[in-house]
Every structure is written in C-alpha cells, then in structure tokens.
Design a protein around this motif. Structure first.
Motif, PDB file in Angstrom:
ATOM      1  N   GLY A   1       0.826  -1.201   0.000  1.00 39.26           N
ATOM      2  CA  GLY A   1       0.000   0.000   0.000  1.00 39.26           C
ATOM      3  C   GLY A   1       0.859   1.248   0.000  1.00 39.26           C
ATOM      4  N   LEU A   2       0.301   2.327  -0.555  1.00 35.88           N
ATOM      5  CA  LEU A   2       0.960   3.629  -0.596  1.00 35.88           C
ATOM      6  C   LEU A   2      -0.036   4.675  -0.141  1.00 35.88           C
TER       7      LEU A   2
ATOM      8  N   GLY B   1       3.454  13.909   3.497  1.00 37.15           N
ATOM      9  CA  GLY B   1       3.613  12.595   4.101  1.00 37.15           C
ATOM     10  C   GLY B   1       3.626  11.476   3.086  1.00 37.15           C
ATOM     11  N   VAL B   2       4.468  10.476   3.343  1.00 36.08           N
ATOM     12  CA  VAL B   2       4.552   9.274   2.506  1.00 36.08           C
ATOM     13  C   VAL B   2       4.572   8.062   3.426  1.00 36.08           C
TER      14      VAL B   2
ATOM     15  N   GLU C   1       5.520  -1.247   8.041  1.00 34.98           N
ATOM     16  CA  GLU C   1       5.197   0.011   7.378  1.00 34.98           C
ATOM     17  C   GLU C   1       6.266   1.039   7.696  1.00 34.98           C
ATOM     18  N   THR C   2       6.496   1.938   6.759  1.00 34.55           N
ATOM     19  CA  THR C   2       7.405   3.058   6.962  1.00 34.55           C
ATOM     20  C   THR C   2       6.661   4.330   6.595  1.00 34.55           C
TER      21      THR C   2
ATOM     22  N   GLY D   1      13.251   5.902   3.804  1.00 36.43           N
ATOM     23  CA  GLY D   1      13.772   4.637   4.314  1.00 36.43           C
ATOM     24  C   GLY D   1      15.270   4.629   4.485  1.00 36.43           C
ATOM     25  N   ASN D   2      15.812   5.678   5.132  1.00 39.80           N
ATOM     26  CA  ASN D   2      17.268   5.769   5.360  1.00 39.80           C
ATOM     27  C   ASN D   2      18.055   5.727   4.060  1.00 39.80           C
TER      28      ASN D   2
END
Length: 339
Positions: A56-57, A71-72, A82-83, A135-136
C-alpha cells in the motif's frame, strides 16, 4: 438518510456553514476567502491511499495553518511492516494553494527533497512521488494513475456545536482503480487496476481544538462489481447527516449510524467489530498492521492508529438485497488530535 445537500455556496456571508448535510457529489462550493476564522485555524488536505493485496501507498499534502505536512507511507502486508515519513513546514497559511474543488486543480508540493504531485487528466488522477531519502536513503519514487469512472461519492458538510465559525467539508471517493509502478530501493511494485484500488480523502474546514474521530474505508470488487464503503463518526454535529455509505457498482447506498467496537488494550492484536443501528452494516475487521504515530508537544498533540486489515460480514443495499463480504482489504482508524 437525513438531510441531502442542495447546490450553492458552502459558507454564508458570515462565514458560517450555510447548510449541513450529505451529498453524492460536490454540490457545495468551497471558498477559502469566505472562511471567517483566523487563518491559523483553517485546515486543508488531500490524502490518497492506494492498496494492493500485498502493498500500500499513502500520500498526504496538508495545510493546517500553523503547520504544513507532506507525508509518505509504504505498507508491506506480507512482512507486516510500514514506513511513514513526514516533512513539516511552518506556517503555510494557504501557500500550498490546495484546490477549492476535489474535481479540478492540481497540487504540487516540494520540500527538503520530497516531491508530491497530484494532477487531473482525461485518464483520471495522476499521483507522482519522489522521495530520495525515504527509508534511510533507500528512496521511493513512482507514478500511479487512478481512473475515476462516473460514480457516487461521500460528501458531508458538518457544523460543530457552540463554534459557529467551525465546519468540516469532506469528500471521500472510493473504488479508484490504480495502475502504475512504485519503486522502493531496488524493488519495483506493479499496481494493476483489477487488484489495486485507491480512496481519495479531500478535507477543508475549521475544527475545534480537541477531537477524536473514527474512520473506516475499503474498496475492491464484490460479485463482479466495484464495491466499497466509507464509515466514520466522532466529531462535529452529525444530526443532519453521517458519513456512512456503501458503494456498489458506482451507486451510493446511504447508511445511518455505524458504531466501532475496538478490542480492549490493543489495536492490531484482535478483531474489531462494527454494527449499525439500522442493521444494514455488520462487519468484522481482522488487522494486519497498525500504522501508529504519536506526537506530544503539550499544546499540540496527536495520537494516531490507522490499522490495515480485512473486512468480512454483510451489508444491505437500498433495495433490501444483502451483499456478503469476505476479506475485503481496507483500514480502520482511531485518531485524537489537539490542534
């Protein structure tokens, strides 16, 4: 069904909600310049959530007066992870120029290397995201096209008791078939329109300071037809209308009150249940993962639990026919904001 909105301006000459109620389309015109409250209190956002069976996005562009937010969120249902990454900006005060309509006007927001863009085309809605630091440093980028055939939606205009300058004008557009690709790091996920569906949450308003709301949504295919629903309650005076509605084959079937029964002591460790006073919506929700976030700045605070999972149960349409639901992917949430 309570009160159905008629065409006209959302706010009267004093900046108050001209007519509370609900509709199947955008019949009331929103004009930011007509809002009577302080600009710091105006809240505007465009939120999309697109789900496939495995991923999901979610994308957010919000102008909350004193704070802007991009936001993402990336969801992996198989891994149950989830991130979520947000970029905040101080005091946008309308400079994000979010459209006055859910059906026209594009959005482009870029800050600290994160780009979000929503565009209207003949094909539907195009969502573009580019976040190299997600994600880093893995990065997240891609483009999705959301088709929007002619269909009903949920529209609600809600006043707040004892706050004449406060109002909530909200649209939820379910069952948007999605196609395209999202790349996270070295992995590319394909969204196919027969199994990927989006919901668009368009909100404009002036809220009171401390609110807790409940929202549930799902979109997919049931019995060969596009099917989805929007349920919710918790803030404002909903005596004129609730936001509860079922969509089947593009047609909205209005519901009355739906109650969320949350499991004690957990958000994703046990099933939720839902009941309606008219017995037309009876559902069990089995969680997959909880997208939880807590911010506590004393004066400003937010506690969010958006739980993704699968709905099973039944709904009753306006003609009395019963539709059985089995493992329909969606989400349910409880959110408290002091803002």
């Amino acid at each position: 069904m309570r009160r159905e909105l008629t065409p006209g301006d959302l706010l009267d000459g004093h900046g108050r909600l001209a007519q509370p109620g609900w509709a199947r389309s955008e019949v009331r015109r929103y004009d930011r310049s007509a809002v009577a409250a302080n600009r710091l209190r105006i809240k505007e956002w465009d939120y999309y959530c697109v789900l496939t069976p495995d991923h999901g996005l979610a994308l957010t562009v919000a102008d909350n007066g004193y704070m802007g937010l991009l936001g993402v969120s990336w969801l992996d249902f198989a891994a149950r992870t989830e991130t979520t990454e947000n970029v905040m900006t101080p005091f946008p005060l309308g400079r994000l120029r979010l459209p006055a309509s859910a059906d026209t006007g594009d959005v482009r927001a870029e800050h600290r290397g994160l780009l979000l863009e929503y565009r209207h085309t003949a094909a539907g809605r195009i969502l573009t995201v580019d976040h190299p630091r997600f994600g880093n440093g893995r990065g997240l980028r891609g483009e999705l096209v959301l088709a929007q055939p002619a269909m009903d939606r949920m529209v609600i205009a809600t006043p707040f008791p004892d706050a004449p300058k406060a109002f909530y004008y909200n649209q939820k557009i379910n069952c948007l078939p999605a196609s395209g690709e999202i790349t996270v790091g070295e992995d590319t996920v394909r969204f196919e329109p027969d199994s990927a569906f989006g919901v668009f949450d368009w909100g404009r308003g002036v809220w009171t300071y401390d609110n807790t709301w409940y929202w549930g949504s799902a979109s997919g295919v049931v019995d060969g037809k596009p099917f989805g629903f929007n349920i919710g309650h918790g803030f404002g005076d909903t005596s004129a209308a609730t936001e509860n509605i079922v969509f089947s084959g593009g047609v909205g079937h209005k519901l009355d009150e739906v109650t969320f029964h949350l499991p004690a002591g957990t958000y994703d460790g046990a099933d939720w249940t839902f009941t309606s006073n008219d017995r037309r919506f009876e559902m069990t929700f089995t969680p997959i993962l909880d997208r939880a976030a807590t911010t506590d700045l004393k004066i400003l605070a937010s506690v969010q639990h958006q739980v993704f999972g699968r709905y099973s149960g039944h709904v009753v349409l306006d003609d009395g026919s019963r539709v059985e639901i089995h493992d329909l992917l969606g989400f349910a949430e409880q959110v408290r904001n002091k803002w």
